[in-house]
Design an enzyme around this catalytic site. Structure first.
Site, PDB file in Angstrom:
ATOM      1  N   GLY A 113       0.905   5.084  47.759  1.00  0.00           N
ATOM      2  CA  GLY A 113      -0.201   5.522  46.895  1.00  0.00           C
ATOM      3  C   GLY A 113      -0.743   4.416  46.004  1.00  0.00           C
ATOM      4  O   GLY A 113      -1.451   4.691  45.037  1.00  0.00           O
ATOM      5  N   LYS A 132     -12.306  -6.195  36.256  1.00  0.00           N
ATOM      6  CA  LYS A 132     -11.466  -6.523  35.092  1.00  0.00           C
ATOM      7  C   LYS A 132     -11.802  -7.920  34.565  1.00  0.00           C
ATOM      8  O   LYS A 132     -11.757  -8.164  33.359  1.00  0.00           O
ATOM      9  CB  LYS A 132      -9.989  -6.399  35.483  1.00  0.00           C
TER      10      LYS A 132
HETATM   11  N1  HSE Z   1      -5.891  -0.414  41.920  1.00  0.00           N
HETATM   12  C1  HSE Z   1      -5.502  -0.962  40.650  1.00  0.00           C
HETATM   13  C2  HSE Z   1      -4.339  -1.938  40.886  1.00  0.00           C
HETATM   14  C3  HSE Z   1      -5.098   0.150  39.700  1.00  0.00           C
HETATM   15  O1  HSE Z   1      -3.777  -1.970  41.978  1.00  0.00           O
HETATM   16  O2  HSE Z   1      -4.007  -2.691  39.986  1.00  0.00           O
HETATM   17  C4  HSE Z   1      -5.047  -0.262  38.264  1.00  0.00           C
HETATM   18  O3  HSE Z   1      -6.295  -0.605  37.745  1.00  0.00           O
END
Ligand code: HSE
Ligand code: NAP
Length: 433
Positions: free
Chosen positions: A187, A205
């Site tokens: 997941g 980010k």
């Molecule tokens: N998909 C992102 C990760 C979730 O794997 O870091 C957290 O922002």
């Protein structure tokens, strides 16, 4: 003690964690915030769904706009995911004078300029600690803890899923396809896999960190972004032999004299003696260099219920303190004239280049001539066997070179008849900015 009503739009992984800890930790959180935080209402899509937290039906709605327009709500946590509906809900809540907390990096990245302008205009405040690096309090560290600084270099591992895949590929000598299957089963991979694997989540980010540190939004069109799909097991092993580990890295630089910033996302060779080279599995890591403090490094879990809820609750306590004391801190750490965006062509750093070539005399000389023609200086060069005996891999690292020189050299290499397939070009982290 005063009480503030908290509404949570979205009771999924993160929202349920926030609700749970608001109930479990209500005493200590109230003391720290100077006001009681009351979990008041929540919005979900499916009222029938079984959840970890039990909430009376009277406190639930399927319309998140109900929460944004409810005069009893003081603070709204937007934890739904998606972009357009969260944007609408956030804007409405800000217009209604509510504090808004979000973990939604895609929304902040795409609509941050509009949302922070609305917050400034309405005197409401938008908090976004959970949007970047999960449980690491990077927003607070840069905005408040490092307020004396400007930031010539920030780099980070910001996507846990890619870090998990690269770590396991290298450790277990398994292919990208094998490990990505495990990441899906656990997941970790977002429903839209491209967000993780093609670097877009990291780029969102990175844009948030660039705004945080420099007060300027960099759009996705302005940011070079590359994911990890092309990196092979061999590249990880060869990089290691050369003294590096490969990480999907966001790099944000600011040239203090010219006042230009630049941000990009690439699978990057990180010298193995740097702390971030050794941040593995689903962990995130961020290195922030301030012109006064020097380098500071932050490591922690970048996703999951508890780390993300922890970050949301940091914002909830700040929002309570701000509302009760009439404080409004600026949303970022920048001051002075807004920076310009540097040209990609001018960005300089070392590179790693993997070529598959015909294994015969004269080939190396041809390749060296093309590199020399573009004034690219080779630092290391290693030949590795390929499964076809008449071909070989050439692995090279370069000295610091501009993106333009390197791109032009790769274009000419691709056109050379000895080069058998598209070369792989990776960046090497340059900490001397
Ligand atoms: N998909 C992102 C990760 C979730 O794997 O870091 C957290 O922002
Ligand atoms: P999630 O588990 O999918 O939960 C989303 C929640 O929002 C669900 O409760 C869903 O309702 C509700 N929802 C969705 N659309 C809705 C709508 N139209 N109306 C009302 N409710 C709606 O998501 P999550 O993992 O908690 O992530 C939430 C946010 O945090 C996202 O922006 C994500 O990017 C960000 N984030 C997540 C993590 C993480 O580790 N999960 C880390 C950092 C940031 P139902 O339950 O009824 O379907």
């Amino acid at each position: 003690m005063e009480s503030l009503n908290v509404a949570i739009a979205g009771l999924g992984t993160v929202g349920q964690g926030v609700w749970k800890y608001l109930v479990e930790q209500s005493g200590p959180l109230g003391q720290r915030a100077g006001g009681n935080l009351i979990p008041y209402r929540a919005a979900v899509r499916d009222l029938q769904k079984k959840r970890e937290v039990e909430i009376p039906a009277s406190q639930l709605t399927t319309d998140p706009m109900d929460l944004a327009n409810d005069p009893q709500v003081d603070i709204l946590c937007e934890l739904m995911g998606g972009v357009e509906l969260p944007r609408k809900v956030t804007l409405a809540a800000l217009e209604n004078g509510k504090s808004v907390i979000t973990a939604n990096k895609a929304m902040i990245c795409e609509h941050g300029a509009e949302l922070f302008e609305a917050a400034e205009r309405t005197g409401a405040r938008l908090y976004y600690e959970a949007s970047t690096a999960g449980g690491i309090p990077i927003i607070k560290a840069v905005r408040e803890g490092l307020v004396a600084n400007r930031f010539p270099l920030i780099y980070g591992i910001l996507n846990g899923t890619c870090n998990y895949i690269l770590t396991r590929m290298e450790r277990e000598q398994k292919s990208f396809e094998e490990i990505v299957g495990d990441a899906r089963r656990l997941g970790y991979v977002e429903a839209d896999e491209s967000l993780d694997l093609d670097g877009w989540d990291t780029a969102h980010k990175a844009a948030i960190l660039a705004f945080l540190a420099h007060g300027r939004w960099i759009s996705m069109q302005e940011m070079p972004v590359e994911g990890i799909r092309e990196v092979t097991l061999d590249d990880l092993a060869w990089a290691k032999e050369l003294g590096y580990r490969v990480k999907l890295l966001a790099v944000i630089t600011r040239h203090l004299e010219s006042n230009c910033i630049f941000a990009d996302v690439h699978p990057t060779l990180v010298p193995e003696d740097l702390v971030l080279a050794n941040v593995d599995d689903v962990f995130n890591g961020v290195s922030v260099t301030g012109n006064i403090v020097g380098e500071t490094t932050y490591i922690g879990r970048g996703a999951g219920q508890n780390p993300t809820a922890s970050a949301v609750i940091t914002d909830l306590v700040d929002a309570t303190i701000d509302r009760l004391n009439g404080v409004t801190l600026p949303p970022h750490a920048s001051y002075g004239p807004a920076p310009a965006l540097a040209e990609l062509d001018d960005v300089r750093r070392p590179f790693y280049l993997r070529l598959r070539v015909a294994d015969r005399s004269g080939v190396l000389a041809d390749i060296a001539r093309i590199m020399a023609h573009h004034d690219v200086s080779i630092e290391q060069l290693v030949q590795k066997p390929y499964r076809e005996p008449d071909q070989a891999h050439l692995i090279m690292t370069t000295h610091c070179t501009s993106e333009r020189q390197m791109r032009d050299a790769v274009r000419d290499l691709e056109a050379d008849h000895a080069v058998q397939c598209k070369p792989l070009l990776l960046r090497i982290l340059n900490v001397e900015v």
